[in-house]
Design a protein around this motif. Structure first.
Motif, PDB file in Angstrom:
ATOM      1  N   LYS A 231       0.832  -1.207   0.000  1.00 24.17           N
ATOM      2  CA  LYS A 231       0.000   0.000   0.000  1.00 24.17           C
ATOM      3  C   LYS A 231       0.868   1.259   0.000  1.00 24.17           C
ATOM      4  N   GLN A 234       2.337   1.548  -3.506  1.00 27.02           N
ATOM      5  CA  GLN A 234       1.261   1.852  -4.466  1.00 27.02           C
ATOM      6  C   GLN A 234       0.827   3.312  -4.343  1.00 27.02           C
ATOM      7  N   THR A 235       0.632   3.782  -3.115  1.00 28.12           N
ATOM      8  CA  THR A 235       0.189   5.158  -2.883  1.00 28.12           C
ATOM      9  C   THR A 235       1.220   6.157  -3.384  1.00 28.12           C
ATOM     10  N   TYR A 236       2.498   5.873  -3.122  1.00 26.63           N
ATOM     11  CA  TYR A 236       3.557   6.790  -3.551  1.00 26.63           C
ATOM     12  C   TYR A 236       3.615   6.891  -5.074  1.00 26.63           C
ATOM     13  N   ASP A 238       1.297   6.109  -7.295  1.00 24.66           N
ATOM     14  CA  ASP A 238       0.050   6.646  -7.865  1.00 24.66           C
ATOM     15  C   ASP A 238      -0.067   8.151  -7.690  1.00 24.66           C
ATOM     16  N   ASN A 239       0.354   8.672  -6.531  1.00 27.33           N
ATOM     17  CA  ASN A 239       0.036  10.055  -6.177  1.00 27.33           C
ATOM     18  C   ASN A 239       1.219  11.017  -6.072  1.00 27.33           C
TER      19      ASN A 239
END
Length: 340
Positions: A231, A234-236, A238-239
């Motif tokens: 997570k 993935q968050t890094y 994606d954003n």
């Protein structure tokens, strides 16, 4: 690189003396008052880089010509239409010379070979995927998919690929949702395999620790199976990744508003390829400043360019130097004064 590179497999940078000799050949006297550095548009490859600089696209567009004499005649004709470019006259002389027959023949054969090259597709037998006795004893195939095992085995018997490329292939197979953002961030910066390696390391690096080491295939597989770490990564990606890359570009890049000190894109890519830890540090700094809503001034940009080029060109142990800077700056809030 405006000067060109040495004629070796590593595409090494030209020496200072070679660049100075090139400037003299252009009748540019760097000692005169008011001397200004030529812009990239004013330059072309130095003789130390290419005796006869020819755009690769010109050669490839003529690669279908089966007659060698016609090939060189058409290339000379093309160069004659571009004589406003300083190097085009050299191309014409080379094409029309009878004293370089062997060199011309070698070049022509190489160009023709490119259109005759074919990619070989292999069909593996069913038992190719059966585990070996060694794998059965060592249980080294645990949690390894068949497609991954096939990929590794084929490349072990053929052209070996480095760890980053293999890790990226595994990510695309086991973690496909990352591919689009990685490709977006890496465009015109570096290969996707390098970008995903850096992204994973930045995402998992924590303040007051060393920067996260380069992940191997096993580590990538482990991250993909752990919900918490997956997570975070993935968050890094994606954003935050694309925004951080843009911030690093703003610090380093030569552009219309920063013509004096900026670096050309090829030099920034060179830092990412040959000094991965240096680019990693820049990405981490960018992330921290974005999170803390810190705006960059010219002083900070200058320090980032100085830091990146000094470490890239002169550091003996880049990993050790980068980790020392990372630890020091993490403790002091990444202030400009820390880097003075």
């Amino acid at each position: 690189h405006p000067w060109g590179y040495k004629q070796d497999d590593e595409a090494s940078r030209l020496e200072t003396g070679q660049i100075q000799n090139f400037l003299k050949s252009l009748k540019i006297d760097t000692s005169l008052p008011g001397y200004q550095r030529p812009t990239p548009l004013d330059l072309w490859p130095a003789e130390a880089s290419a005796k006869v600089p020819v755009p690769l696209g010109w050669l490839m567009r003529l690669s279908n010509i089966q007659d060698e004499v016609q090939f060189w005649s058409d290339l000379a004709k093309k160069a004659k239409s571009e004589l406003t470019k300083p190097w085009a006259e050299k191309v014409v002389k080379f094409c029309e010379s009878d004293n370089v027959k062997n060199k011309k023949q070698s070049i022509y054969k190489a160009v023709r070979r490119t259109i005759k090259t074919r990619i070989v597709a292999l069909e593996a037998l069913d038992d190719f995927m059966e585990p070996s006795e060694q794998e059965n004893l060592g249980n080294s195939r645990e949690d390894v998919s068949n497609i991954e095992q096939l990929f590794v085995r084929l490349n072990t018997l053929g052209t070996k690929i480095d760890g980053e490329e293999l890790a990226y292939s595994m990510i695309k197979a086991n973690w496909p949702e990352l591919e689009e953002k990685i490709n977006e961030a890496s465009k015109q910066r570096m290969p996707p395999s390098r970008m995903v390696s850096l992204a994973v390391r930045v995402a998992l690096s924590k303040e007051k620790d060393s920067l996260h080491p380069q992940p191997n295939v096993s580590r990538i597989r482990s991250i993909a199976k752990k919900n918490e770490e997956k997570k975070i990564v993935q968050t890094y990606i994606d954003n935050e990744l694309c925004v951080a890359c843009e911030r690093v570009n703003d610090w380093l890049s030569y552009n219309h508003t920063n013509k004096t000190n900026g670096l050309l894109p090829v030099l920034i890519t060179s830092i990412a390829i040959n000094s991965r830890d240096v680019y990693l540090l820049l990405l981490y700094f960018a992330n921290q400043r974005i999170k803390n809503n810190i705006q960059d001034d010219d002083a900070w940009r200058s320090r980032m360019r100085a830091l990146a080029t000094t470490l890239h060109w002169f550091s003996i142990d880049k990993t050790k130097a980068v980790n020392h800077i990372f630890e020091t700056c993490a403790k002091s809030g990444l202030s400009i004064d820390t880097l003075a």
